[in-house]
Structures are given as structure tokens and as C-alpha cells.
Design a protein around this motif. Structure first.
Motif, PDB file in Angstrom:
ATOM      1  N   ASN A  95     -20.155   5.685  31.278  1.00 38.46           N
ATOM      2  CA  ASN A  95     -20.318   4.659  32.310  1.00 38.46           C
ATOM      3  C   ASN A  95     -21.663   3.950  32.183  1.00 38.46           C
ATOM      4  N   PRO A  97     -22.951   1.302  30.513  1.00 34.46           N
ATOM      5  CA  PRO A  97     -23.177  -0.144  30.666  1.00 34.46           C
ATOM      6  C   PRO A  97     -23.338  -0.580  32.123  1.00 34.46           C
ATOM      7  N   ALA A  98     -22.624   0.086  33.033  1.00 29.87           N
ATOM      8  CA  ALA A  98     -22.730  -0.309  34.439  1.00 29.87           C
ATOM      9  C   ALA A  98     -24.095   0.041  35.017  1.00 29.87           C
ATOM     10  N   VAL A 100     -26.984   0.005  33.214  1.00 32.89           N
ATOM     11  CA  VAL A 100     -28.096  -0.632  32.495  1.00 32.89           C
ATOM     12  C   VAL A 100     -28.867  -1.650  33.348  1.00 32.89           C
TER      13      VAL A 100
END
Lengths: 175, 460
Positions: A95, A97-98, A100
Motif C-alpha cells: 500500500n 504508493p498511497a 508516499v
């Protein structure tokens, strides 16, 4: 111990830079220099150490990165791994990328704010601080160099500073 | 005046010859018919039994499912079984043909990636050069001749790109699926795009973009040379306007070029920030090559007026634009990953599943490495640090182009082997030869540039 200092005032930054070089060559000790604006190359002429503020900022950034990662990992993955719109909350990496945007912002937030606070603390600045201004004109158009008299002859030192182009020379008793 | 050393010339020519031989080998090794593929796959099965077993399991599962669905119709079941067997055979052939196309594409795609990579470097340098003129920057004029020389590759590189596109248009390869009339006939999505994606219009667009870049480069360099002999700043002003005009043309044409030459390899997929993404890749590669060439020339004593502040500035650009590239890469990836819309997300699924290491490895090479190495102000002045990071960035951006082109052309049959390395050697040699040859054409210091004094005394 009552030490004496000489305040030499200059009205030009080129003159000041020249004087700083001469004073250092003559092995007199410069205490402080007060200028109305940044003088490019003054720190180098005075032989000041380069600042380590950027290094602290990098370390604070790492702290922010760590805080963000630990926080998101605990809240979203360990504490209550809900299915929110089908996002894969099985592991942090899945998870990632959410997270970043949050990780990025917190890194910048920590790096910036803690560095600024470090700057305030190191340069002793706060809202009700007593201004340490030896001469009000130094905030407007004069450049002031403070030279320790120590065990030098006051007469010689004054002559020397006069020859460096000082516009005004004052002998000050430090209490 | 710079003279091309015979050693460098020889190295470049050896690179080109070795690369050309490797490319020929790559084309010979590519299978020419289905039997070749069968043989190759049989040879591979001895090595990779697991993948085969997986495939079989998949097939069994499909068959079982099929059986379940039709269980209550025993009379039709026999027929269906026969049809199913035939279908399976056809499916097998289809799979082989798919693999055949991929393997036949392999040497073509290898050439395409390398040709585009070196072409985009020179185009990125030309854009950087124009930015320097348009912004009237005071630090860079001492590097103008280096930039002019690197942008010289735009002409041979652009012609090679155009030839490759023409060859694709003549159906000598299957790089662009939308160029295949049979594919288009069965593909409604591509049919709706044929107004834009058709071979004549595609080639006309490419010709316009290339002609525009060639012409702008020609006049920018010519004015810069004439400025050396001039008595006033007429040619500088002319170049200022020309550079501003070029940047407008460049941003439009580069964006469309990236849709045409790269994005149309996946004609079912689209992304709005793709043009910017390709631009950032070419910009950072171009700046890196400027830094590398400058450091090389300086180390040979040809650029006495370039000091470590200039290198520091170039390294700052490498650092900043690397982060800009990452920003665009991540924005594109994260938006598509987050919304997970099937028609968009296949692009990344195919890349993550089949290209895991190059796909994420390039993020490390293009972001993490420059971020950590070039953050320190002192390191940006140390030549070998800049050279090391520069090489890593160039490898990373080669992989970036690889990741953009390969999944659409060779799919899971990718490998960085003889054709890929040979193509890089060939175009690398050609690039070196053209660039250093162009350096001999003019004095390395632009004489009468109004900012040249400031630039020579540039200090940061």
C-alpha cells in the motif's frame, strides 16, 4: 574583568571587507561585526566555520521520514487493517504508493521546521529578546567592527583602524 | 580549436563495428517461423519446467471450468469436446505466433530503444541550450560549444529514428501494432484512433517535428558562430528570439512526439502527463551528458575557463531534474495505481509482473542514487562523484526507455542480451563520434557572447 573593545564604523562594505583582511593580517582579534545586510564573502574573510545547519536539516528529514513510515504502518497496516476501497492493506509495501504523499510532506515538514527552530536556538533569537545592537546606525547604513583591545596599545590600534578607512572609532568599556 | 584524438576516434569506431556485428547476430538469432519458436521453446523447457507446469495447470483449470459449464448438456458435450480440442490446438498456435512476433521484434526493439535514447539526449541538450539563451543565464556561455556539439547528433540520430519509423510503416517489423491492418480490423479501440494513428500522417508528423528541430538547431548554432566574428550583439538578440520560439515549438512537438513514438506502442493505453515524463527523462540525460563531456574535455585541458562552480551548477541540475523525473514517474504511476481502472492499469501490471527489476531498479538508479550522492554541496564539485552519478543516471534512463518500449513490443520475452547491448554500443559509438567530431568545428569558447565574461568568472 573589565575588557575594552574598539568599535570601528565603516560606511561601505568593500571598505569593511578590506579592513577585515588587514585586521586579521595584523593579528588583532575581531569580536563581532554588525552589518545592515548580508555582505558576500564576509564570513570567509573573517575565517568563520561553515554552517552545519544543512546537515541538521537532513537528519531532521530522516526523522520525519521515520515518523511518517512508523505512523502509517501502525495505523493502516497493524492496528486496524480495514479494506478501504479495495486498497491492499496486507503489508506496508503493497500500500506504499498511497502513503508516499504523507511521507514526503512529513519529511519536508520536519526538515524545514526543526531546522528553523535550530537556527533560532543557535542564534539566540526569540520574541522578547533584548536587541544586542551596539549602534542603531548599523541597521541602516553603517558597518561596525568590534576589535578586542586585549593587551594591545590603544593608540596603535586606533591609528591602525583609522588607516583601514574607518569613518568613526570609539573606545568602549565592556562591563 | 579542439582536435579529435585518434584514440577516441578509434574507440568510437570499434564500438560501432562491434555493435553492428552484435546487431547482425541479433537479427540472425531471431526466429523466422513457428518451427524455430517451437524448437527454442522446447530447448527452454529443459531449463524452465516450472513455468511450463504452471501453464499446463492453467490450461487444465480452463478445461475443467469449461467442462463444468457444459455438464448438463451431454449431447452437445461430445461436439464441444472436439471443438475444444481444436480450439486448444489453435490456441497453442496462437500462443506460438505471439511469441514469434515478440522474438522477431526483439532486435528491432533493441535498436529502437538505443536509437531513441541517444537521440533524446541530443534533443534534451538542445532544449537546455535554448533555455540558457532564453533565460540569458550568466553561468553557462562557456559551455555553449559543448552543448552545440552534443546537439549535433540530433541530425544523424533524427534521421535514423525517421528511417526506423519508415521501416515500421513498411511492415518490416511489428513494433507498432496499430500499423498492422489485420490487427486494426479486429480492434475497435484502434479503429477509433485511426484518424490520428495512420502511417502517412504519423510519418508526416515525425518529419515536421524533426525538420523543425533540425532547422532551429541549424540557425541557433549558425548565429552563435557568427556572433564570434560580429561587432555588435545582433546575433545574440536573434538567438534569444529564436530560442524562445524553439521552446514553444519544442514543448508542443516533443509532447506529440512522445505520444507518437513511444505511447502509440501501447495503442490501448494513454496518459496525459506522458509528454512531460519523456521530456524530463531526456532533459536530465542531456544535462548529464553535458556534465560528462565537459569534465572529460576539462580533464584533457581543453576547457581552462570551466571551473568547478560550473560543474557544481550542472550537478545541481542533474539532482533537481532527477527529482523532477521521479515526481512525474510517481505521479503517473500512483494516479493509475490508486484508481486502478482496468484500461489504464494494464500498462503497469504488465510492467510490474514481467519487468519487476528494471521497473523498480530504474527508480533506485534515477532517484535514490542521485538524491543521496548529489545532495552534498561539496560532492557536486568533485569530478569523479559527478561522473559516477552521471553514469548511473544514464543507465537508469536507458532502462526508463527500455521499460517504455519493451513491454509493448517483446512482452515477457525480454532480456538484456546481445542485441540490446550491441545496439547501445553501436549508437554510443556513433554518438561519441558525431559529438566529438562536431567539437572540432569551432573554438571551444564562444567569444563575443555578452555574458561570456560573467560566465568565465562564475563562482558559486
Amino acid at each position: 574583568m573589565a575588557s575594552k573593545v574598539i568599535h570601528a564604523l565603516y560606511n561601505d562594505d568593500d571598505l569593511l571587507l578590506q579592513a577585515v583582511k588587514q585586521v586579521r593580517e595584523a593579528r588583532y582579534h575581531i569580536g563581532e561585526i554588525y552589518t545592515p545586510m548580508p555582505v558576500h564573502g564576509l564570513d570567509k574573510a573573517m575565517g568563520l566555520e561553515p554552517t552545519r545547519l544543512a546537515i541538521t536539516s537532513f537528519l531532521y528529514g530522516l526523522v520525519g521520514l521515520g515518523v511518517a513510515v512508523a505512523m502509517m504502518n501502525f495505523i493502516m497496516i497493524e492496528d486496524w487493517p480495514q479494506d478501504i476501497g479495495g486498497k491492499p492493506s496486507f503489508s506496508f509495501l503493497e500500500n506504499l504508493p498511497a502513503f508516499v504523499p504523507i511521507i514526503f510532506e512529513l519529511t519536508v515538514f520536519f526538515a524545514a521546521h526543526l531546522m528553523v527552530i535550530t537556527f533560532y536556538m543557535r542564534s539566540k533569537l526569540w520574541p522578547f529578546k533584548q536587541a544586542e545592537n551596539p549602534d542603531v546606525r548599523t541597521t541602516d547604513d553603517m558597518f561596525l567592527m568590534e576589535v578586542d583591545v586585549a593587551n594591545h596599545n590603544v593608540e596603535d590600534l586606533t591609528d591602525f583602524l583609522y588607516n583601514t578607512g574607518a569613518a568613526e572609532i570609539n573606545l568602549i568599556d565592556n562591563k | 580549436m579542439y582536435t579529435l584524438s585518434s584514440k577516441l576516434k578509434l574507440t568510437a569506431i570499434i564500438f560501432m563495428i562491434v555493435g553492428a556485428i552484435g546487431l547482425v547476430i541479433g537479427f540472425i538469432q531471431a526466429p523466422s517461423n513457428l518451427d524455430d519458436v517451437r524448437e527454442m521453446m522446447a530447448a527452454e523447457e529443459h531449463h524452465g519446467e516450472t513455468s511450463h507446469a504452471e501453464e499446463e495447470a492453467d490450461a487444465n483449470f480452463a478445461e475443467a471450468e469449461h467442462g463444468v459449464l457444459l455438464d448438463d448438456e451431454p449431447s452437445r458435450n461430445a461436439d464441444e469436446d472436439e471443438a475444444h480440442a481444436a480450439e486448444a490446438g489453435a490456441h497453442d498456435d496462437e500462443h506460438l505466433e505471439h511469441t514469434l512476433h515478440q522474438l522477431q521484434n526483439k532486435p528491432w526493439a533493441a535498436i529502437y530503444v538505443a536509437a531513441f535514447f541517444f537521440f533524446m539526449i541530443s534533443l534534451g541538450v538542445l532544449a537546455f541550450y535554448a533555455v540558457q539563451y532564453a533565460s540569458q543565464s550568466g553561468w553557462s556561455p562557456v559551455l555553449f560549444r559543448v552543448m552545440e556539439a552534443i546537439s549535433a547528433y540530433i541530425v544523424p540520430g533524427g534521421i535514423i529514428m525517421f528511417v526506423l519509423l519508415v521501416l515500421s510503416g513498411l511492415h518490416l517489423n511489428h513494433l507498432f501494432v496499430w500499423m498492422d491492418p489485420e490487427v486494426v480490423a479486429h480492434d475497435e479501440i484502434i479503429q477509433k484512433k485511426t484518424a490520428y494513428l495512420n502511417v502517412p500522417f504519423f510519418l508526416i508528423r515525425a518529419a515536421i517535428f524533426l525538420a523543425g528541430w533540425f532547422i532551429f538547431r541549424h540557425f541557433l548554432v549558425r548565429n552563435s558562430r557568427r556572433l564570434d566574428e560580429a561587432t555588435d550583439n545582433y546575433y545574440f538578440k536573434k538567438n534569444f528570439k529564436l530560442a524562445a520560439g524553439f521552446l514553444v515549438f519544442f514543448l508542443v512537438s516533443e509532447s506529440m512526439m512522445s505520444w507518437d513514438w513511444i505511447m502509440s506502442l501501447d495503442p490501448h493505453w494513454f496518459s496525459t502527463l506522458f509528454g512531460w515524463y519523456v521530456f524530463s527523462s531526456m532533459f536530465v540525460s542531456g544535462i548529464t551528458v553535458i556534465a560528462l563531456v565537459s569534465i572529460y574535455l576539462k580533464s584533457r585541458g581543453h576547457l581552462p575557463f570551466v571551473n568547478n562552480s560550473h560543474i557544481h551548477d550542472l550537478a545541481k541540475f542533474m539532482f533537481g531534474i532527477s527529482i523532477f523525473w521521479t515526481y512525474l514517474w510517481f505521479s503517473q504511476f500512483m494516479l493509475i495505481w490508486y484508481s486502478n481502472i482496468p484500461e489504464e492499469v494494464v500498462y503497469f501490471i504488465s510492467r510490474i509482473e514481467n519487468y519487476g527489476l528494471p521497473f523498480f531498479g530504474m527508480v533506485v538508479l534515477n532517484f535514490v542514487f542521485p538524491l543521496l550522492v548529489l545532495m552534498n554541496s561539496d560532492y557536486k564539485r568533485v569530478n569523479w562523484f559527478v561522473v559516477m552519478t552521471g553514469i548511473v543516471i544514464l543507465v537508469g534512463h536507458y532502462l526508463d526507455v527500455f521499460n517504455m518500449v519493451m513491454p509493448a513490443t517483446v512482452g515477457e520475452s525480454w532480456f538484456i542480451g546481445i542485441p540490446e547491448i550491441s545496439a547501445v554500443l553501436f549508437f554510443g559509438g556513433l554518438f561519441t563520434f558525431v559529438v566529438f567530431n562536431a567539437l572540432t568545428k569551432a573554438p571551444l569558447l564562444a567569444k563575443r557572447n555578452p555574458f561570456i565574461k560573467e560566465s568565465e568568472h562564475f563562482h558559486y
